[in-house]
Design a protein around this motif. Structure first.
Motif: not given
Length: 87
Positions: A16-29, A41-49, A56-59
């Motif tokens: 989560v701390s790195q999300i959107g930093r390195f991919t082209d789509s992440g940089k565009n969004i 999306a986390a609201a729909r995630r069923a398996d957190w293992g 994670v959500l607080a972070f």
């Protein structure tokens, strides 16, 4: 997709701390929007293992607040007061 049984809370927070930093789509969004999409999306995630969903959500919410504050050029703690109590 094979699950990594060693992927835990720290790994997810790193993601989560790195999300959107390195991919082209992440940089565009943009990082702020990528974190917002992750939270949605986390609201729909069923398996957190082994991942602590609440940690994670607080972070993620804190990261979003940080990015929004940076966009406004202010500290996320601006306007809050803190006091110390002598022990």
């Amino acid at each position: 997709m094979t699950k990594d049984p060693t992927h835990g809370t720290g790994d997810e927070i790193d993601f989560v701390s790195q999300i959107g930093r390195f991919t082209d789509s992440g940089k565009n969004i943009g990082q702020k929007n990528m974190v917002r999409l992750y939270i949605n999306a986390a609201a729909r995630r069923a398996d957190w293992g082994k991942i602590d969903r609440n940690a994670v959500l607080a972070f993620a919410h804190g990261r979003l607040a940080e990015l929004e504050a940076r966009e406004r050029n202010v500290s996320p703690a601006a306007g809050r007061t803190f006091s110390r109590v002598a022990a």
